[in-house]
Design a protein around this motif. Structure first.
Motif, PDB file in Angstrom:
ATOM      1  N   LEU A 100       0.819  -1.209   0.000  1.00 39.89           N
ATOM      2  CA  LEU A 100       0.000   0.000   0.000  1.00 39.89           C
ATOM      3  C   LEU A 100       0.853   1.260   0.000  1.00 39.89           C
ATOM      4  O   LEU A 100       0.601   2.191  -0.768  1.00 39.89           O
ATOM      5  N   THR A 101       1.869   1.303   0.846  1.00 40.44           N
ATOM      6  CA  THR A 101       2.675   2.520   0.956  1.00 40.44           C
ATOM      7  C   THR A 101       3.555   2.742  -0.274  1.00 40.44           C
ATOM      8  O   THR A 101       3.893   3.881  -0.585  1.00 40.44           O
ATOM      9  N   ALA A 102       3.887   1.676  -0.981  1.00 41.17           N
ATOM     10  CA  ALA A 102       4.765   1.812  -2.152  1.00 41.17           C
ATOM     11  C   ALA A 102       4.118   2.595  -3.278  1.00 41.17           C
ATOM     12  O   ALA A 102       4.818   3.209  -4.093  1.00 41.17           O
ATOM     13  N   VAL A 103       2.786   2.587  -3.343  1.00 40.84           N
ATOM     14  CA  VAL A 103       2.100   3.241  -4.461  1.00 40.84           C
ATOM     15  C   VAL A 103       1.237   4.417  -4.031  1.00 40.84           C
ATOM     16  O   VAL A 103       0.688   5.119  -4.885  1.00 40.84           O
ATOM     17  N   ALA A 104       1.091   4.651  -2.727  1.00 41.93           N
ATOM     18  CA  ALA A 104       0.154   5.651  -2.225  1.00 41.93           C
ATOM     19  C   ALA A 104       0.489   7.050  -2.729  1.00 41.93           C
ATOM     20  O   ALA A 104       1.657   7.459  -2.772  1.00 41.93           O
ATOM     21  N   LEU A 105      -0.549   7.790  -3.111  1.00 36.33           N
ATOM     22  CA  LEU A 105      -0.428   9.183  -3.510  1.00 36.33           C
ATOM     23  C   LEU A 105      -1.274  10.030  -2.551  1.00 36.33           C
ATOM     24  O   LEU A 105      -2.195   9.516  -1.923  1.00 36.33           O
ATOM     25  N   PRO A 106      -0.977  11.319  -2.422  1.00 31.13           N
ATOM     26  CA  PRO A 106      -1.731  12.157  -1.487  1.00 31.13           C
ATOM     27  C   PRO A 106      -3.223  12.170  -1.806  1.00 31.13           C
ATOM     28  O   PRO A 106      -3.624  12.199  -2.965  1.00 31.13           O
ATOM     29  N   GLY A 107      -4.029  12.163  -0.746  1.00 32.53           N
ATOM     30  CA  GLY A 107      -5.474  12.198  -0.919  1.00 32.53           C
ATOM     31  C   GLY A 107      -6.169  11.560   0.263  1.00 32.53           C
ATOM     32  O   GLY A 107      -5.526  11.108   1.224  1.00 32.53           O
ATOM     33  N   PRO A 108      -7.488  11.488   0.218  1.00 32.65           N
ATOM     34  CA  PRO A 108      -8.254  10.983   1.358  1.00 32.65           C
ATOM     35  C   PRO A 108      -8.078   9.496   1.634  1.00 32.65           C
ATOM     36  O   PRO A 108      -8.261   9.055   2.771  1.00 32.65           O
ATOM     37  N   TRP A 109      -7.734   8.725   0.611  1.00 34.15           N
ATOM     38  CA  TRP A 109      -7.566   7.291   0.820  1.00 34.15           C
ATOM     39  C   TRP A 109      -6.127   6.991   1.226  1.00 34.15           C
ATOM     40  O   TRP A 109      -5.198   7.231   0.468  1.00 34.15           O
ATOM     41  N   THR A 110      -5.978   6.489   2.438  1.00 33.87           N
ATOM     42  CA  THR A 110      -4.683   6.149   3.018  1.00 33.87           C
ATOM     43  C   THR A 110      -4.666   4.660   3.340  1.00 33.87           C
ATOM     44  O   THR A 110      -5.727   4.010   3.365  1.00 33.87           O
ATOM     45  N   PRO A 111      -3.496   4.079   3.609  1.00 31.59           N
ATOM     46  CA  PRO A 111      -3.473   2.682   4.053  1.00 31.59           C
ATOM     47  C   PRO A 111      -4.358   2.433   5.270  1.00 31.59           C
ATOM     48  O   PRO A 111      -5.006   1.388   5.355  1.00 31.59           O
ATOM     49  N   GLU A 112      -4.425   3.393   6.182  1.00 26.76           N
ATOM     50  CA  GLU A 112      -5.264   3.220   7.369  1.00 26.76           C
ATOM     51  C   GLU A 112      -6.745   3.101   6.995  1.00 26.76           C
ATOM     52  O   GLU A 112      -7.475   2.297   7.590  1.00 26.76           O
ATOM     53  N   ARG A 113      -7.187   3.876   6.022  1.00 21.80           N
ATOM     54  CA  ARG A 113      -8.579   3.772   5.575  1.00 21.80           C
ATOM     55  C   ARG A 113      -8.840   2.430   4.901  1.00 21.80           C
ATOM     56  O   ARG A 113      -9.925   1.858   5.029  1.00 21.80           O
TER      57      ARG A 113
END
Length: 245
Positions: A100-113
């Motif tokens: 999840l963290t390898a591809v995450a971009l800024p925005g409301p959807w986070t790994p925690e969500r």
């Protein structure tokens, strides 16, 4: 207001094989589309064309005012395409969290969500991708697409080959994604009646052409069309009144 996403006159295929013929589709902001049809009619080819892995011979694809047609797949992802392919394509040698963290971009959807939506993944966040069950891998694939914070989410047969209990869990998540979060998306799904209850609009493809387009609630209440094009012979119940488009 202009459409968020549009395809106009698309013709595409693989090599010399023509699969899609003069396909046009549009989708508004916060709207969801069920992409239906029997096996082998061009549904996955349409998804692949949006992603950029078919050979286009005519037509245009636009997302949020950006012309995607001549962009490579990686540039389309940066332009706002989130894709969950049939093969899932998770990083099998990375942990769930790293996927999840390898591809995450800024925005409301986070790994925690994502972990909140899929508690199974939260319990296995330190497991490697290859240590997950098929259903858990699919949850992770959906989560990976969500943390890209895409403008358009594409899902290709997300429940295929999974146990019924996992299918129901995934369908609940998809209902939240489309009906509550109002993420714009296109979903290819064999469970036509179930997916029609959680999408705004629907198109049916046959032999690479769009042969029927209607609000999902209208198609759900049309057994003759469901049987003609999809082989569906009964309804699972009346469409919810709040989804009539």
């Amino acid at each position: 207001m202009p459409d968020l996403f549009s395809i106009t006159g698309l013709c595409a295929g693989y090599g010399e094989a023509a699969i899609l013929h003069d396909v046009s589709v549009s989708l508004g902001e916060g709207r969801s589309l069920a992409l239906l049809g029997r096996n082998g009619v061009g549904k996955t080819s349409l998804i692949n064309s949006i992603v950029g892995i078919t050979r286009r011979t005519a037509g245009e694809i636009n997302l949020g005012g950006v012309a995607l047609t001549r962009l490579k797949p990686e540039r389309r992802a940066l332009a706002g395409i989130g894709w969950v392919p049939q093969e899932r394509n998770i990083f099998r040698s990375l942990t769930v969290t790293e996927n999840l963290t390898a591809v995450a971009l800024p925005g409301p959807w986070t790994p925690e969500r994502v972990f909140a939506m899929f508690p199974r993944l939260a319990e296995r966040k330190r497991n490697l991708g290859h240590q997950l069950s098929g259903g858990e891998q699919q949850m992770l694939a959906i989560g990976r697409a969500l943390v890209l914070n895409p403008k358009l989410l594409l899902l290709d047969e997300p429940t295929e080959g999974l146990a019924p209990i996992i299918v129901e869990e995934l369908l609940r998540a998809l209902k939240r994604i489309f009906m509550e979060e109002r993420i714009s998306g296109i979903i290819v799904e064999q469970h036509a009646q179930k997916i029609l209850k959680m999408t705004d609009d629907a198109i049916i493809i046959e032999r690479g052409r769009v042969v029927h387009a209607a609000p999902s609630a209208t198609l759900l209440a049309d057994p003759a069309t469901l049987q003609r094009y999809l082989g569906v012979t009964h309804q699972a119940g009346p469409p919810p009144s709040d989804r009539a488009a």
